[in-house]
Scaffold this motif. Sequence first.
Motif, PDB file in Angstrom:
ATOM      1  N   ASN A  58       0.859  -1.187   0.000  1.00 41.60           N
ATOM      2  CA  ASN A  58       0.000   0.000   0.000  1.00 41.60           C
ATOM      3  C   ASN A  58       0.892   1.232   0.000  1.00 41.60           C
ATOM      4  O   ASN A  58       1.638   1.468   0.944  1.00 41.60           O
ATOM      5  CB  ASN A  58      -0.902  -0.017   1.242  1.00 41.60           C
ATOM      6  CG  ASN A  58      -1.906   1.123   1.238  1.00 41.60           C
ATOM      7  OD1 ASN A  58      -1.715   2.144   0.565  1.00 41.60           O
ATOM      8  ND2 ASN A  58      -2.980   0.953   1.981  1.00 41.60           N
ATOM      9  N   ASN A  60       0.187   4.129   0.454  1.00 43.56           N
ATOM     10  CA  ASN A  60      -0.192   5.084   1.478  1.00 43.56           C
ATOM     11  C   ASN A  60       0.787   5.053   2.650  1.00 43.56           C
ATOM     12  O   ASN A  60       1.108   6.075   3.215  1.00 43.56           O
ATOM     13  CB  ASN A  60      -1.605   4.743   1.952  1.00 43.56           C
ATOM     14  CG  ASN A  60      -2.049   5.640   3.048  1.00 43.56           C
ATOM     15  OD1 ASN A  60      -2.067   6.848   2.887  1.00 43.56           O
ATOM     16  ND2 ASN A  60      -2.386   5.062   4.185  1.00 43.56           N
ATOM     17  N   ASP A  61       1.248   3.858   3.004  1.00 47.07           N
ATOM     18  CA  ASP A  61       2.210   3.741   4.093  1.00 47.07           C
ATOM     19  C   ASP A  61       3.077   2.513   3.833  1.00 47.07           C
ATOM     20  O   ASP A  61       2.871   1.452   4.403  1.00 47.07           O
ATOM     21  CB  ASP A  61       1.476   3.601   5.440  1.00 47.07           C
ATOM     22  CG  ASP A  61       2.463   3.683   6.604  1.00 47.07           C
ATOM     23  OD1 ASP A  61       3.677   3.839   6.356  1.00 47.07           O
ATOM     24  OD2 ASP A  61       2.009   3.575   7.758  1.00 47.07           O
TER      25      ASP A  61
ATOM     26  N   SER B 220      -5.534   4.116   6.343  1.00 49.54           N
ATOM     27  CA  SER B 220      -5.063   3.123   5.384  1.00 49.54           C
ATOM     28  C   SER B 220      -5.339   3.541   3.952  1.00 49.54           C
ATOM     29  O   SER B 220      -5.334   2.716   3.049  1.00 49.54           O
ATOM     30  CB  SER B 220      -5.728   1.778   5.684  1.00 49.54           C
ATOM     31  OG  SER B 220      -7.120   1.949   5.799  1.00 49.54           O
ATOM     32  N   GLY B 221      -5.609   4.829   3.737  1.00 49.97           N
ATOM     33  CA  GLY B 221      -5.774   5.286   2.362  1.00 49.97           C
ATOM     34  C   GLY B 221      -7.147   5.845   2.097  1.00 49.97           C
ATOM     35  O   GLY B 221      -7.965   6.018   2.999  1.00 49.97           O
ATOM     36  N   GLY B 297      -7.368  10.924   3.686  1.00 49.66           N
ATOM     37  CA  GLY B 297      -7.071   9.691   4.409  1.00 49.66           C
ATOM     38  C   GLY B 297      -5.817   8.997   3.890  1.00 49.66           C
ATOM     39  O   GLY B 297      -5.536   7.864   4.269  1.00 49.66           O
ATOM     40  N   THR B 298      -5.053   9.683   3.043  1.00 52.71           N
ATOM     41  CA  THR B 298      -3.721   9.174   2.687  1.00 52.71           C
ATOM     42  C   THR B 298      -2.708   9.914   3.560  1.00 52.71           C
ATOM     43  O   THR B 298      -2.921  11.072   3.930  1.00 52.71           O
ATOM     44  CB  THR B 298      -3.355   9.423   1.207  1.00 52.71           C
ATOM     45  OG1 THR B 298      -3.293  10.829   0.966  1.00 52.71           O
ATOM     46  CG2 THR B 298      -4.386   8.796   0.272  1.00 52.71           C
ATOM     47  N   ALA B 299      -1.614   9.235   3.859  1.00 53.19           N
ATOM     48  CA  ALA B 299      -0.579   9.858   4.688  1.00 53.19           C
ATOM     49  C   ALA B 299      -0.059  11.122   4.015  1.00 53.19           C
ATOM     50  O   ALA B 299       0.131  12.151   4.657  1.00 53.19           O
ATOM     51  CB  ALA B 299       0.554   8.864   4.919  1.00 53.19           C
TER      52      ALA B 299
END
Lengths: 88, 402
Positions: A58, A60-61, B220-221, B297-299
């Motif tokens: 992912n 995102n992280d 979590s995205g 909601g994304t980092a």
Amino acid sequence: MSTSVKDKVIEIIAEQAVLEPQDISLDATLEDLGIDSLQLVESIFAIEEAFDIQVPFNANDPSASEFDISSVGAIVRAVEGLVAEQAA
Amino acid sequence: MKRVVITGQGTINALGHSVPETLAAFREGRCGISELEIRDVERLSIRIGGQVKGYEPEAHFNRQQIALYDRFTQFTLLAAREAIGQSGLSFQGESAVRAGVVLGTAGGGVNTWDENYRVVYEERKNRVHPFVVPKLMNNAAASHVSIQWNLKGPSFTVATACASSNHAMGQAFHMIRSGMCDVMITGGSESMLCFGGVKAWEGLRVMSRDACRPFSANRSGMVQGEGAAVFVFEEYEHARARGADILAEVVGFAMTSDASDIVMPSRQGAARAMAGALADARLSPEDIGYINAHGTGTAANDKTECAAVADVFGAHADRLMISSTKSMHGHLIGGTGAVELLACIMALREGVIAPTIGYEEPDPECALDVVPNEAREARVDAVISNAFAFGGLNAVLALRRA
């Protein structure tokens, strides 16, 4: 490490980093190679296509993913694991 | 310069098929994100979304209309009907010429593309329906609003990915403020929750499989949504002369470009857009009580946005409230700023701040008052609404209580 998986992964990473495969060492990090987040996502895609596997990643992280991207060697080992699972 | 007010609002989205239903969900902190019900969902790895459920096109449109209206156009027309109905306006003669429509969408008729690619590639047919092009074009929704309501002034569609609606509403604001038009129908719409639309987003690997948790350390995205929101922007004297109910005043707008990266957001670009909207509105940072965040909601977004808020608002950043309603309705991409403006108007008009739901763990890099999980009563006099698009295009609107 099986040579074929290692060589193919290194070839994919080298292409993204615009380097020759022989210039990619297994202990190099993606940061060392100048690979940014977009190039990383492209590399993961290329790996999935090359080995017909699903990589749990992912963007995102990335550090929280099960898939270890801390170095080139870590990526090769992770891909080998996924390829073995696929065969099993 | 003319003053610009809002005299009507309409919507359909995952939280409800009208403004009252949506505002009730905001107050309750209800989540509209659920299992996707679409063709071939089993071939997707992302299977949740803010999908509009319980919606039957046949209940609103006849067979000929359905043949011409993609889902994003249907959503737009329903939202426009609610908004224009509330405003009490009709358009004939000179009033028609002085009114237009500018809407945002990122993808336009994505369902129409998807269905017809299936027909020719998967089913190997060599003929498609004659209305494919007028159905999928990005300006279809704006054109049908213009046709249905006899709006004969400037009309067009803006496509700036996730900032499309804010850019569109900014254009509408400018056109009334400059005296070009008296009334503009504006907002945005998106409907890309189909196999191809979700599959494309999967590729970027920023989608969550479980929930949208903006500003929460365990985020979590992002989660995609769909729907539309449409507003009636009207010149202040025009609205006052006819005794219209004024919902809020639009007082400022700014747009900036990061000029750096195609997907990674920029703290400076976001900060310049927020500061620009305040300057345009002649508001000081201390005047702002609430920010409707981009909050995907994304980092990458959440950390950058919070840092930019701190840059612009200084010590006041710790006193204002900032929430992301994407946690409830999902990310409507080109339609998102329009649905989020509903939360801004609710804050100004009703003194209720919509929450950021799904908030579970504080993130030290997002240490602001994100109105976690429960709506809050608070009087606010001015608000801003943020939108930061892929491509580094930022658009921020500032609103004041009527």
